[in-house]
Design an enzyme around this catalytic site. Structure first.
Site, PDB file in Angstrom:
ATOM      1  N   GLU A 131       0.854  -1.088   0.180  1.00  0.00           N
ATOM      2  CA  GLU A 131      -0.336   0.247  -0.411  1.00  0.00           C
ATOM      3  C   GLU A 131       0.645   1.025  -0.104  1.00  0.00           C
ATOM      4  OE1 GLU A 131      -3.988   1.704   1.587  1.00  0.00           O
ATOM      5  OE2 GLU A 131      -2.582   0.686   3.375  1.00  0.00           O
ATOM      6  N   SER A 180      -5.028   2.143   7.727  1.00  0.00           N
ATOM      7  CA  SER A 180      -5.613   1.078   6.731  1.00  0.00           C
ATOM      8  C   SER A 180      -5.219  -0.242   7.064  1.00  0.00           C
ATOM      9  CB  SER A 180      -5.740   1.327   4.932  1.00  0.00           C
ATOM     10  OG  SER A 180      -4.018   1.829   4.415  1.00  0.00           O
ATOM     11  N   ASP A 229       5.180   5.119   3.183  1.00  0.00           N
ATOM     12  CA  ASP A 229       4.924   6.473   3.315  1.00  0.00           C
ATOM     13  C   ASP A 229       5.874   7.664   3.370  1.00  0.00           C
ATOM     14  OD1 ASP A 229       1.430   7.841   4.315  1.00  0.00           O
ATOM     15  OD2 ASP A 229       3.636   9.685   3.712  1.00  0.00           O
ATOM     16  N   SER A 263       9.366   7.767  -0.883  1.00  0.00           N
ATOM     17  CA  SER A 263       8.292   8.701  -1.779  1.00  0.00           C
ATOM     18  C   SER A 263       8.018   7.761  -2.952  1.00  0.00           C
ATOM     19  CB  SER A 263       9.173   9.533  -2.199  1.00  0.00           C
ATOM     20  OG  SER A 263       8.038  10.687  -3.667  1.00  0.00           O
ATOM     21  N   GLN A 264       6.998   7.599  -3.279  1.00  0.00           N
ATOM     22  CA  GLN A 264       6.387   6.730  -4.599  1.00  0.00           C
ATOM     23  C   GLN A 264       6.280   7.333  -5.796  1.00  0.00           C
ATOM     24  OE1 GLN A 264       1.758   8.615  -4.531  1.00  0.00           O
ATOM     25  NE2 GLN A 264       2.122   7.550  -6.295  1.00  0.00           N
ATOM     26  N   HIS A 297      -2.063  11.065  -3.977  1.00  0.00           N
ATOM     27  CA  HIS A 297      -3.365  11.517  -5.340  1.00  0.00           C
ATOM     28  C   HIS A 297      -3.164  12.535  -6.477  1.00  0.00           C
ATOM     29  CE1 HIS A 297      -5.441   9.201  -1.569  1.00  0.00           C
ATOM     30  NE2 HIS A 297      -4.890  10.443  -1.033  1.00  0.00           N
ATOM     31  N   GLU A 336      -7.097   4.961  -6.049  1.00  0.00           N
ATOM     32  CA  GLU A 336      -7.868   4.643  -5.436  1.00  0.00           C
ATOM     33  C   GLU A 336      -7.508   7.217  -5.807  1.00  0.00           C
ATOM     34  OE1 GLU A 336      -7.799   4.556  -1.293  1.00  0.00           O
ATOM     35  OE2 GLU A 336      -7.898   3.236  -1.514  1.00  0.00           O
ATOM     36  N   ASP A 337      -8.800   7.852  -5.624  1.00  0.00           N
ATOM     37  CA  ASP A 337      -8.455   9.479  -5.253  1.00  0.00           C
ATOM     38  C   ASP A 337      -8.698   9.861  -7.186  1.00  0.00           C
ATOM     39  OD1 ASP A 337      -9.630   9.362  -2.989  1.00  0.00           O
ATOM     40  OD2 ASP A 337      -8.071   9.022  -2.219  1.00  0.00           O
TER      41      ASP A 337
END
Length: 199
Positions: free
Chosen positions: A86, A94, A111, A129-130, A154, A179-180
């Site tokens: 995730e 979550s 995260d 970082s993503q 997002h 998501e989002d």
């Protein structure tokens, strides 16, 4: 307008610990969500994903309506030894939900913020970082992933970077959730990818 005391009594019939989680100051925000969900009777099963998500405090079922989608998709495989990554675990709500709903899964959370306070041998956290493709590749290098969930920044650009870095790590038959997505125009990017379903 819903009467708070009536709302609390109704809510307690579905989840007895709910009264401990809602104060008189914030009942109104949560109230709108719960009334919607109780009308759909999602709390009839105490171990269903919406109930677990509520108990763990994730906004995937409050501010958003993702949990019925996740439950419909994952219910038949929830007991399997899955690997779930995730992106964007924030305070860990979550991640706690996934640990409970997927009792044999290993959960990897990433995260840019500090690690959530989760002590569970099935949970690993990486502060990256993503958008760091090298770090993502290293995290997912050992073996394929069954499920990836992007609940990170997002921002469309960031979502694409993560997807391009991680899509090849999803095993055949696995799932990649984003998501989002913020705009109709951004959907065009995802609609071009084979196998995509838009909710």
């Amino acid at each position: 307008k819903i009467d708070p005391s009536m709302f609390m009594r109704e809510l307690a019939t579905y989840h007895p610990s709910a009264q401990e989680r809602i104060s008189s100051e914030n009942w109104n925000v949560v109230g709108e969500w719960v009334v919607t969900l109780t009308a759909n009777k999602v709390y009839e099963s105490g171990n269903g994903l919406p109930a677990i998500g509520w108990h763990c405090g994730t906004d995937k079922g409050t501010a958003h309506s993702y949990l019925p989608i996740y439950e419909k998709t994952l219910a038949l495989i929830r007991e399997k030894p899955l690997r779930l990554l995730e992106i964007g675990v924030w305070n860990g709500a979550s991640a706690r939900m996934w640990l409970e709903y997927l009792p044999n899964a290993n959960i990897i959370g990433i995260d840019i913020l500090n690690a959530p306070r989760i002590r569970n041998p099935r949970f690993k956290f990486h502060q990256v970082s993503q958008t760091d493709k090298d770090a993502l590749a290293k995290i997912a290098a050992d073996e394929s992933l069954d499920i990836i969930i992007d609940d990170g920044s997002h921002f469309a650009k960031h979502q694409r970077i993560s997807f391009e870095a991680l899509w090849s790590k999803v095993r055949p038959g696995g799932w990649y959730f984003v998501e989002d997505i913020q705009s109709e125009s951004e959907l065009a990017y995802w609609e071009k990818i084979p196998g995509v379903t838009i909710h």
